[in-house]
Design a protein around this motif. Sequence first.
Motif, PDB file in Angstrom:
ATOM      1  N   PHE A 307      -2.983   2.242  -7.385  1.00 43.18           N
ATOM      2  CA  PHE A 307      -1.955   1.201  -7.424  1.00 43.18           C
ATOM      3  C   PHE A 307      -1.815   0.689  -8.850  1.00 43.18           C
ATOM      4  N   SER A 308      -0.608   0.357  -9.226  1.00 40.51           N
ATOM      5  CA  SER A 308      -0.372  -0.192 -10.557  1.00 40.51           C
ATOM      6  C   SER A 308      -0.986  -1.581 -10.687  1.00 40.51           C
ATOM      7  N   ASP A 309      -1.584  -1.837 -11.834  1.00 39.74           N
ATOM      8  CA  ASP A 309      -2.116  -3.158 -12.151  1.00 39.74           C
ATOM      9  C   ASP A 309      -1.111  -4.017 -12.910  1.00 39.74           C
ATOM     10  N   HIS A 310       0.081  -3.489 -13.160  1.00 45.48           N
ATOM     11  CA  HIS A 310       1.087  -4.261 -13.885  1.00 45.48           C
ATOM     12  C   HIS A 310       1.480  -5.501 -13.084  1.00 45.48           C
ATOM     13  N   GLY A 311       1.314  -6.673 -13.693  1.00 49.07           N
ATOM     14  CA  GLY A 311       1.658  -7.922 -13.030  1.00 49.07           C
ATOM     15  C   GLY A 311       0.524  -8.533 -12.235  1.00 49.07           C
ATOM     16  N   VAL A 321      -9.079  -3.459  -7.664  1.00 46.43           N
ATOM     17  CA  VAL A 321      -7.822  -2.794  -7.325  1.00 46.43           C
ATOM     18  C   VAL A 321      -7.141  -3.598  -6.222  1.00 46.43           C
ATOM     19  N   SER A 322      -5.822  -3.529  -6.181  1.00 52.92           N
ATOM     20  CA  SER A 322      -5.096  -4.208  -5.123  1.00 52.92           C
ATOM     21  C   SER A 322      -4.976  -3.298  -3.911  1.00 52.92           C
ATOM     22  N   GLY A 323      -4.626  -3.892  -2.775  1.00 59.10           N
ATOM     23  CA  GLY A 323      -4.506  -3.102  -1.558  1.00 59.10           C
ATOM     24  C   GLY A 323      -3.956  -3.930  -0.419  1.00 59.10           C
ATOM     25  N   PRO A 324      -3.549  -3.261   0.667  1.00 61.05           N
ATOM     26  CA  PRO A 324      -2.983  -3.966   1.813  1.00 61.05           C
ATOM     27  C   PRO A 324      -4.037  -4.418   2.816  1.00 61.05           C
TER      28      PRO A 324
END
Length: 595
Positions: A307-311, A321-324
Amino acid sequence: MSSSEQLPRNEQSTEQHAVTRRLKAPYLSGFILRIMIFLMDYIPGVSSYLFWNAGLKALRKLNVNDCPTLLPLPLPKETFGIEESKAVDGLEIFEKQKDLRQKNYYSSGFLRASDFHEAYLTKRVTPLQVCEALLIKIEESLKCNPPLKAIINYKRDDIIAQATESTERYANNSSLGLLDGVPIAVKDEVDVNGYETNVGTKFINVGNPATSDATIIDRLKKKGAIILGKTSMHEIGFGSTNNNPFVGTPRNPYNTNHYPGGSSGGSGVAVASGLCPIAIGRDGGGSIRIPSSFCGIYGLKTTCGRFSDHGLFPLAHSVAVSGPMAASVDDLALAYYVMAGKDPKDPNTLHQPLPTLRGLYNTNTLSDLKIGVYSTWNKQVDNPAITTALSNFINELKLRGAEIIEIKIPELEEARIAHLLTIGTELTTTAKRYKDNLFSCPTRSNINVMKLVTASDYFVSQQIRTRIMRTLTNLFNNQVDLILTPTTAITAPKIYPRALKHGEVDVTIISDTLRFIQLANFSGVPAVSVPAGYDENNLPIGLQFIAKWYDEATLLRIAKTSEEILGNKRRKPSDKFWFGNYVQEVSENFFEESS
């Protein structure tokens, strides 16, 4: 806190041959905690003692000669036999398997994105009607006793505007797909245009709202998702319970006297209480999987660079890391697929293979899967109900043809220490931009301890990361497809009222929540937490599957299988803390017609 108030704690994990050591230190809250912070500020030896006890002494005795790995980006995809082709299974898989999904899905009242979508397509209800009702439920969730404190920053006019646009698309037969008109909440660590990104503090970015969306939010919006606003989180992500004395501590809807887990606790509560089917979290030390486990939902920690870390606010670059997070695996997979993929604004995403949902519904037979269990490690739990749930799932997986293989993962204790030093150093580096006394007492305690980490300590930690990544590469190449563990060694810990005003420091709780979590963050591999039942106090139990880099598809497949295994044993929270009936209230025949 008196000794009679302490949670009962099993000492099994401190036995001589334990795989990972259970950290122990006095519980601190209230006035005693503030005194401790004062001592740590002015007597360096206090911090040194606490940190030495946490494992720094053991780390400094190591003789490691490996090259350091500063960011756990995966090896080339060919290393794992991943063949990328132009034809991948994407969102069309949901339409192909619609009848199968309905047959095998046990909702217990939880709605999926597809339920919203079909209700909109058949004109039984509109996104605008749904969001007007949902806004009332958000307000109720903040006023109930105790308040859930899930979605803590939302803009009514913005939500109505998004819902109006979605309603017009459905009226014109120009829906953007399954996510169009579906409400999604976002952790306060991710930029959403027009919202401040406060990362759980009372001062960061106050009066300075984001002027654009993070890449992952932009991708959700382009599919028509309605962004509800920001969810509460542990202050700068520096904790695993989501205790937050400044912006409010969210409550576990299954038992509001217990924590929801952190640091994405508000996102977990938003989904578990029925406010939305999907929420976005970020996971640097279990921050998606811990609240997913404690709140009885599904949570996916993605591969480093998937996943992109932009923003996203820069808290812990090398482990987070981001995730749902979702009430169903269908929605977990849907959100994952929409958000994943290359982004020129984040170079770390550019060498990944195309994301796929291949095999999501291949759940009847698992004869092609080898699942590793490290029994000695898995036994290090504080609640016997977790062991029972794990055993039951292993038996069910065997019945479906999965091969269960006993494995060993050396140097887990060293990896635990190295992860703590790494995430702590990275969080503290960010915190140093601000005055210490602006943070809560627990965060200040963590900052004081982490200031003792030297450049050498951090360097050795990254050398250990190289070793643990090599170990996992060998495991996934030669022995197993997945690794199965408990998500946490405990179920949701109790909230003590005296901890709400100034916070608390409970080293043992942190140790128990992170025991099985840290490996995936430190090595960059993906992992998913799935609900697996409940303990004697009706608190949810979570199990964790870990896969090789880039192999989220297999994780989602095993999560879908797990959803079927749990079946109709799944249950929602009590009516008092359940707010997921707003669609039914708008359209009384919704459930009858959509089932």
